[in-house]
Design a protein around this motif. Structure first.
Motif, mmCIF file in Angstrom:
data_model
loop_
_atom_site.group_PDB
_atom_site.id
_atom_site.type_symbol
_atom_site.label_atom_id
_atom_site.label_comp_id
_atom_site.label_asym_id
_atom_site.label_seq_id
_atom_site.Cartn_x
_atom_site.Cartn_y
_atom_site.Cartn_z
ATOM 1 N N ASP A 32 0.814 -1.220 0.000
ATOM 2 C CA ASP A 32 0.000 0.000 0.000
ATOM 3 C C ASP A 32 0.845 1.266 0.000
ATOM 4 O OD1 ASP A 32 0.971 0.142 2.575
ATOM 5 O OD2 ASP A 32 -0.972 -0.072 3.570
ATOM 6 N N GLY A 102 -0.793 -11.512 -1.162
ATOM 7 C CA GLY A 102 -2.164 -11.654 -1.637
ATOM 8 C C GLY A 102 -3.132 -10.800 -0.844
ATOM 9 N N VAL A 103 -4.412 -10.958 -1.150
ATOM 10 C CA VAL A 103 -5.454 -10.174 -0.493
ATOM 11 C C VAL A 103 -5.755 -10.770 0.875
ATOM 12 C CG1 VAL A 103 -7.842 -9.375 -0.627
ATOM 13 C CG2 VAL A 103 -6.461 -9.527 -2.704
ATOM 14 N N ASP A 104 -5.698 -9.937 1.898
ATOM 15 C CA ASP A 104 -5.950 -10.407 3.259
ATOM 16 C C ASP A 104 -7.453 -10.390 3.553
ATOM 17 O OD1 ASP A 104 -4.221 -10.780 5.987
ATOM 18 O OD2 ASP A 104 -6.198 -9.923 6.390
#
Length: 232
Positions: A32, A102-104
């Motif tokens: 981010d 990856g996406v948490d």
């Protein structure tokens, strides 16, 4: 995420100034954009950090700017949109690796929201006389609605359940309602935001969007006492 273990000194330049003398530290550069500087003790919090939106650039270090006897290393400059800077002068890098996490899915507190959902499904009349349950975890294109119910008039009602009701939960329910109301077999769909505690800002936003708030008593749902639920 990039993990770097390095001998470094750190200066924060902005509304305030702060300095970390040279020492071996862990540097985290997250996807981010945030950059965090950690030590090996004292606290789980970083010693210093820069929150996104910010930008990391690597510059050659000026000669003689590192510790005496050390070869000049990289100078990382992290700048945010306000012009504040986190300046990390690196003397030596011991480890440098990048990892795709990856996406948490986010933190799920076991035995709290899941139990509230289960109990409210069993006692759906808590939402009002004549309410009936259609199903739990009603799937939408962006995730499952906790409960899909019918009110006494037969209209669909989407229920979002939280332990602590905050603005994010109201926004989440708003997105579900937007999708559900596009389905001609369900529309019109109203919303209920149910939580053990609802923050005033969340209640105000929900009311403004036509979403009803219900404060839940966990012990009463479990049958531990006869306290009536408060409907708002």
């Amino acid at each position: 995420m990039r993990l770097v273990i390095a001998e470094c000194e750190v200066d924060y330049v902005g509304r305030l100034t702060a300095h970390l003398p040279s020492a071996r530290r862990l540097l985290l550069i997250k996807a981010d954009g945030s950059v965090l500087v950690h030590s090996d003790g004292g606290s789980y919090k970083p010693l210093n950090w820069m929150s996104p939106p910010c930008w990391l650039t690597e510059e050659p270090a000026a000669a003689g700017s590192t510790a005496e006897g050390a070869d000049p290393g990289a100078l990382w400059v992290v700048t945010n949109k306000a012009g504040e800077q986190l300046r990390i002068r690196i003397t030596e890098i011991e480890h440098d690796s990048s990892h795709q996490l990856g996406v948490d899915p986010g933190l799920v507190k076991d035995g709290v929201e899941a139990h509230l959902q289960e109990l409210l499904a069993e006692h759906v009349e808590t939402l009002g006389i004549g309410f009936t349950l259609v199903r739990r975890e009603y799937m939408t294109a962006i995730g499952p609605v906790d409960l899909l119910c019918r009110d006494p008039a037969g209209a669909a009602v989407a229920v979002e359940i939280k332990r602590r009701g905050e603005i994010d939960g109201v926004e989440q329910l708003t997105r579900y309602l937007d999708l559900l109301n596009r389905d001609p077999l369900l529309s019109p769909v109203s919303g209920v935001f149910a939580a053990q505690q609802i923050k005033p800002q969340a209640r105000t936003l929900a009311t403004d969007r036509g979403i009803r708030c219900v404060t839940l008593d966990y012990d009463a749902l479990r049958g531990a006492d006869d306290t009536a639920f408060r409907l708002f």
